[in-house]
Design an enzyme around this catalytic site. Structure first.
Site, PDB file in Angstrom:
ATOM      1  N   ARG A 162       0.823  -1.213   0.000  1.00  0.00           N
ATOM      2  CA  ARG A 162       0.000   0.000   0.000  1.00  0.00           C
ATOM      3  C   ARG A 162       0.856   1.260   0.000  1.00  0.00           C
ATOM      4  O   ARG A 162       0.580   2.214  -0.723  1.00  0.00           O
ATOM      5  CB  ARG A 162      -0.884   0.021   1.251  1.00  0.00           C
ATOM      6  CG  ARG A 162      -1.987  -0.994   1.185  1.00  0.00           C
ATOM      7  CD  ARG A 162      -2.823  -0.924   2.421  1.00  0.00           C
ATOM      8  NE  ARG A 162      -3.657  -2.109   2.490  1.00  0.00           N
ATOM      9  CZ  ARG A 162      -4.797  -2.187   3.145  1.00  0.00           C
ATOM     10  NH1 ARG A 162      -5.230  -1.151   3.825  1.00  0.00           N
ATOM     11  NH2 ARG A 162      -5.485  -3.293   3.143  1.00  0.00           N
ATOM     12  N   CYS A 216     -16.605  -7.138  10.120  1.00  0.00           N
ATOM     13  CA  CYS A 216     -15.823  -6.274   9.249  1.00  0.00           C
ATOM     14  C   CYS A 216     -16.684  -5.523   8.250  1.00  0.00           C
ATOM     15  O   CYS A 216     -16.297  -4.485   7.737  1.00  0.00           O
ATOM     16  CB  CYS A 216     -14.830  -7.103   8.457  1.00  0.00           C
ATOM     17  SG  CYS A 216     -13.510  -7.681   9.477  1.00  0.00           S
TER      18      CYS A 216
HETATM   19  C1  DPM Z   1      -9.650  -5.034  10.242  1.00  0.00           C
HETATM   20  C2  DPM Z   1      -9.803  -3.857   9.476  1.00  0.00           C
HETATM   21  C3  DPM Z   1      -8.558  -3.573   8.898  1.00  0.00           C
HETATM   22  C4  DPM Z   1      -7.659  -4.611   9.342  1.00  0.00           C
HETATM   23  C5  DPM Z   1     -11.087  -3.079   9.338  1.00  0.00           C
HETATM   24  C6  DPM Z   1     -11.068  -1.732  10.068  1.00  0.00           C
HETATM   25  C7  DPM Z   1      -8.235  -2.437   7.982  1.00  0.00           C
HETATM   26  C8  DPM Z   1      -8.444  -2.781   6.534  1.00  0.00           C
HETATM   27  C9  DPM Z   1      -7.994  -1.696   5.589  1.00  0.00           C
HETATM   28  C10 DPM Z   1     -10.669  -5.746  11.033  1.00  0.00           C
HETATM   29  N1  DPM Z   1      -8.358  -5.491  10.115  1.00  0.00           N
HETATM   30  O1  DPM Z   1     -10.093  -1.309  10.723  1.00  0.00           O
HETATM   31  O2  DPM Z   1     -12.085  -1.012   9.997  1.00  0.00           O
HETATM   32  O3  DPM Z   1      -7.556  -0.616   5.982  1.00  0.00           O
HETATM   33  O4  DPM Z   1      -8.069  -1.954   4.389  1.00  0.00           O
HETATM   34  C11 DPM Z   1      -5.294  -4.601  10.272  1.00  0.00           C
HETATM   35  C12 DPM Z   1      -4.269  -3.632  10.495  1.00  0.00           C
HETATM   36  C13 DPM Z   1      -3.770  -3.893  11.797  1.00  0.00           C
HETATM   37  C14 DPM Z   1      -4.454  -4.994  12.301  1.00  0.00           C
HETATM   38  C15 DPM Z   1      -3.827  -2.590   9.541  1.00  0.00           C
HETATM   39  C16 DPM Z   1      -4.624  -1.287   9.595  1.00  0.00           C
HETATM   40  C17 DPM Z   1      -2.624  -3.199  12.527  1.00  0.00           C
HETATM   41  C18 DPM Z   1      -3.052  -2.383  13.724  1.00  0.00           C
HETATM   42  C19 DPM Z   1      -3.517  -3.123  14.958  1.00  0.00           C
HETATM   43  C20 DPM Z   1      -6.178  -4.769   9.042  1.00  0.00           C
HETATM   44  N2  DPM Z   1      -5.352  -5.425  11.340  1.00  0.00           N
HETATM   45  O5  DPM Z   1      -5.744  -1.222  10.118  1.00  0.00           O
HETATM   46  O6  DPM Z   1      -4.106  -0.261   9.078  1.00  0.00           O
HETATM   47  O7  DPM Z   1      -2.787  -3.941  15.545  1.00  0.00           O
HETATM   48  O8  DPM Z   1      -4.628  -2.822  15.387  1.00  0.00           O
END
Ligand code: DPM
Length: 388
Positions: free
Chosen positions: A167, A255
């Site tokens: 990204r 989600c």
């Molecule tokens: C989930 C979402 C996203 C992640 C949905 C949300 C983001 C998807 C996207 C459930 N998991 O946040 O509304 O931006 O396309 C994810 C990330 C992390 C854990 C990356 C991020 C890192 C941060 C953490 C993907 N899962 O959200 O930028 O430990 O909380």
């Protein structure tokens, strides 16, 4: 197996830690491994990496899958088959209902839970409020898009493919996106904090349930491992995320639904703000409730007992193992989350969530063969994965 038959670890034991393969997942696993090694210098820790279904199917948006176990299932199978003893996850990727026999043995201290903006190099002086009209913001999160569309109707939100590295490359080397919205926690763990232009406060964009916290999953019956994880348990984070997960669970959000929270623990009080939005951001329900985090017997609030659903882990508190000295706070936090969710539902959050889920489902490429998978709006576009 790390544990002997009586559930205690032998001195020579090796604990096998399961992890996804992405750079962020491995960084997170190393953080947990280092903390465990410090707490248990006599034990050996091995990391075993594997690909999850979500890493393999690269063509369907997270919001379309409807199941949060996409990035966790293979790891949980390895746990069940005792090929690993623990698994490290971003808590926000763990469903509020875990598979039978699995528990969250520890929730570690939370990193900054806010979302953050990374600008294209040509916009380094800008903020979301000052970006030119029509600027394209890359995010695959319906939660982020809904809240930000409401606040910044002149910005355009587009899904973005790939893991964090991909990204960032697409932002900086291409001309498709003017900015990305990502979790500050992930950005920081990647060592990219210098790239953050702006942090989003709760008035602008509340964060996801559990965001910024790492969770360590293990088998419920592996009492030796549960005990081994206890030095990693962080009180305030655990209490906060139980309130958030109780809210999510009661709303039955996943989600695909724009649900967001903001939690604050001050002195002996927990404040939980929750919100629900329509996909286009035009509808919003948000509300804040508080509970004192009182020691047993000084609380006047009735404590809600977590529902025990058939075929689901019997551990209360949305899968988080209860620790004796924390149990009372955990149940107060759980009660608060349920109460706030019921309040939001009574004010129309149920209709908003139902409509958002149906809209997502209707836009699923498999349900709509006439829809080209790459059509350009956020709900219709594909992403490779939500790589965390
Ligand atoms: C989930 C979402 C996203 C992640 C949905 C949300 C983001 C998807 C996207 C459930 N998991 O946040 O509304 O931006 O396309 C994810 C990330 C992390 C854990 C990356 C991020 C890192 C941060 C953490 C993907 N899962 O959200 O930028 O430990 O909380």
């Amino acid at each position: 197996m790390a544990a002997t038959n009586n559930g205690t670890h032998t001195d020579a034991a090796t604990i096998r830690i399961g992890s996804r393969e992405s750079e962020l997942a491995l960084k997170q696993t190393h953080m947990v491994r280092d903390a465990l090694q410090k707490a248990h210098p006599h034990l050996k820790f091995d990391i075993i990496t594997m690909k999850t279904h979500g890493d393999k199917i690269l063509n369907v948006a997270l919001s379309k899958i409807g199941s949060k176990s996409l990035f966790t299932k293979e790891l949980e199978i390895a746990l069940e088959e005792k090929r690993v003893d623990i698994v490290v996850h971003s808590l926000k990727d763990l469903p509020t209902t875990l598979p039978e026999g699995m528990v969250i043995g520890a929730v570690c201290e939370r990193e900054d839970p806010r979302d953050a903006v990374i600008m294209h190099p040509k916009h380094l002086e800008a903020s979301l409020a000052t970006l030119p009209k029509g600027s394209v913001i890359g995010t695959s999160s319906v939660r982020r898009a809904a809240q930000l569309k409401r606040k910044f109707p002149d910005l355009v939100f587009e899904s973005v493919r790939g893991n964090l590295n991909t990204r960032l490359r697409k932002l900086e080397e291409g001309n498709t996106y003017d900015a990305l919205i990502l979790a500050a926690a992930g950005i920081m763990r990647m060592g990219w904090q210098h790239k953050i232009s702006q942090y989003l406060e709760e008035e602008t964009c509340m964060h996801a349930v559990g965001q910024g916290a790492l969770a360590v999953e293990c088998r419920e019956d592996d009492s030796g491992t549960v005990a081994l994880l206890s030095p990693l348990v962080h009180r305030d984070t655990t209490v906060a995320v139980i309130a958030e997960r109780a809210l999510m669970c009661t709303l039955e959000g996943g989600c695909s639904a724009p649900v967001a929270v903001h939690t604050k623990i001050t002195e002996d009080q927990l404040d939980l703000q929750g919100g629900v939005w329509s996909l286009d951001g035009s509808e919003e329900r948000r509300h804040t409730m508080s509970t004192p985090l009182a020691e047993p017997d000084s609380s006047s609030d009735p404590v809600e007992q977590p529902a025990k659903v058939a075929k689901v882990s019997t551990t209360p508190y949305t899968g988080v193992v209860s620790h004796q000295d924390l149990d009372h706070f955990m149940s107060q936090a759980y009660t608060l989350g349920v109460k706030l969710a019921k309040h939001l539902l009574s004010r129309g959050a149920d209709e908003i969530l139902k409509a958002a889920k149906e809209e997502n489902k209707a836009n699923l490429p498999s349900n709509n063969p006439n829809l080209p998978p790459s059509s350009s709006n956020l709900q219709k576009k594909e992403v490779e994965n939500n790589d965390s």
